[in-house]
Design a protein around this motif. Sequence first.
Motif, mmCIF file in Angstrom:
data_model
loop_
_atom_site.group_PDB
_atom_site.id
_atom_site.type_symbol
_atom_site.label_atom_id
_atom_site.label_comp_id
_atom_site.label_asym_id
_atom_site.label_seq_id
_atom_site.Cartn_x
_atom_site.Cartn_y
_atom_site.Cartn_z
ATOM 1 N N UNK A 1 0.857 -1.183 0.000
ATOM 2 C CA UNK A 1 0.000 0.000 0.000
ATOM 3 C C UNK A 1 0.892 1.231 0.000
ATOM 4 N N UNK A 2 0.331 2.355 -0.408
ATOM 5 C CA UNK A 2 1.095 3.597 -0.439
ATOM 6 C C UNK A 2 0.504 4.580 0.561
ATOM 7 N N UNK A 3 1.395 5.278 1.286
ATOM 8 C CA UNK A 3 0.930 6.280 2.235
ATOM 9 C C UNK A 3 0.381 7.482 1.475
ATOM 10 N N UNK A 4 -0.674 8.077 2.008
ATOM 11 C CA UNK A 4 -1.274 9.273 1.430
ATOM 12 C C UNK A 4 -1.239 10.365 2.488
ATOM 13 N N UNK A 5 -0.577 11.463 2.166
ATOM 14 C CA UNK A 5 -0.461 12.603 3.084
ATOM 15 C C UNK A 5 -1.418 13.700 2.635
ATOM 16 N N UNK A 6 -2.298 14.133 3.534
ATOM 17 C CA UNK A 6 -3.227 15.219 3.219
ATOM 18 C C UNK A 6 -2.484 16.542 3.319
#
Length: 81
Positions: A13-18
């Motif tokens: 999975x890939x991290x998603x930064x808001x």
Amino acid sequence: GLHYRARSVLGETRMVERLDVPCPSDTCDLLMLVRVQGSDWAAECKACGRLLSDLEYHAWVKLYAATIGHADLPPAKTSVA
């Protein structure tokens, strides 16, 4: 949930930064910009799909920051001792 956590541990999975700036698109203007780990783009809008390169994103952040005044900022958080 367990399946996602297992994939996360395996690196699937890939991290998603808001990001705390609105989308620069005239038709969107929502706080939906994110930075996705491993993406070639500096920012992506999850609402309208706009993609921003590093240069475009940094120019947009500078322009947006110039329009923000002290009254627009949230109050400083203080720790209770």
